[in-house]
Motif scaffolding. Sequence first.
Motif, short mmCIF file in Angstrom:
data_model
loop_
_atom_site.label_atom_id
_atom_site.label_comp_id
_atom_site.label_asym_id
_atom_site.label_seq_id
_atom_site.Cartn_x
_atom_site.Cartn_y
_atom_site.Cartn_z
N ARG A 138 -25.68 -56.03 45.44
CA ARG A 138 -25.94 -55.39 44.14
C ARG A 138 -25.77 -56.36 42.98
O ARG A 138 -26.64 -56.48 42.12
CB ARG A 138 -25.01 -54.19 43.97
N GLU A 139 -24.66 -57.09 42.95
CA GLU A 139 -24.41 -58.02 41.85
C GLU A 139 -25.40 -59.17 41.85
O GLU A 139 -25.88 -59.61 40.79
CB GLU A 139 -22.98 -58.56 41.95
N ILE A 142 -28.75 -57.96 40.49
CA ILE A 142 -28.71 -57.82 39.03
C ILE A 142 -28.85 -59.18 38.36
O ILE A 142 -29.61 -59.35 37.40
CB ILE A 142 -27.40 -57.13 38.58
#
Length: 248
Positions: A138-139, A142
């Motif tokens: 997820r990070e 992003i």
Amino acid sequence: MKTKLRKIVDDNTTKKGKIFDYIIQFLIYLSLTAYAIETLPNLSKITISILYWIETVCILLFTIEYLLRIYIAKNSFKYIFSFYGIIDFLAIIPFFLTATYDLMALRAFRIFRIFRAFKLIRYNKALNRFNIVAKLIREEVILFLIVTGIFIFLASAGIYYFENKAQPELFASIFHSGWWAIVTLTTVGYGDVYPITVGGKIFTFFMLMVGVGIVTIPAGLVASALTKARQMEDEALLEKEEKEKENN
């Protein structure tokens, strides 16, 4: 009651849980098939009526499933705003919107019926790994999207500088140049917009090199995350077997 329902709805290792999963999977396939058939031209009134009732029954059962999952969830709000909760909601809301308000603008929400395909992720062990992958990267995703956005802006501004005077209609502004930047950085290159100046062509060459790297980064992230997800599943399975041996 919650415990019994949770074993049926959430635990697919039991007989009742497997039957529940198979029913929902069948309904998903049936609903998607009916949705595809609806797009065929010159359908008879009987066919349209049958498709409508299939959709209605599927929606009714999907709604019951959605409400059951909210009821049995340890944290209802956490489920509602989770990945699966949002997918379950998107799978049913278009029907109620278009049935309540017969407006052309709201009919566009019917496209969200395709999200029912994502419901299958919950009922397939291999597909479920993508849920784990989404959490793992997820990070990184992003960060990747932020960097990609910066590159798209720089590419749009750069090609605008080189091509605006030569092609004022196609490269009228940085915003107009954004389409060229996106198809170039993704190495798609539709050919509808392309540079004709020497500077623009040289700039495009460097953007294509950057684009190759941009395309390969997500693939590498997903591949490594899938490997890690598989390792996590194997470790969890071994831990479960060891606990069962200890209990025996």
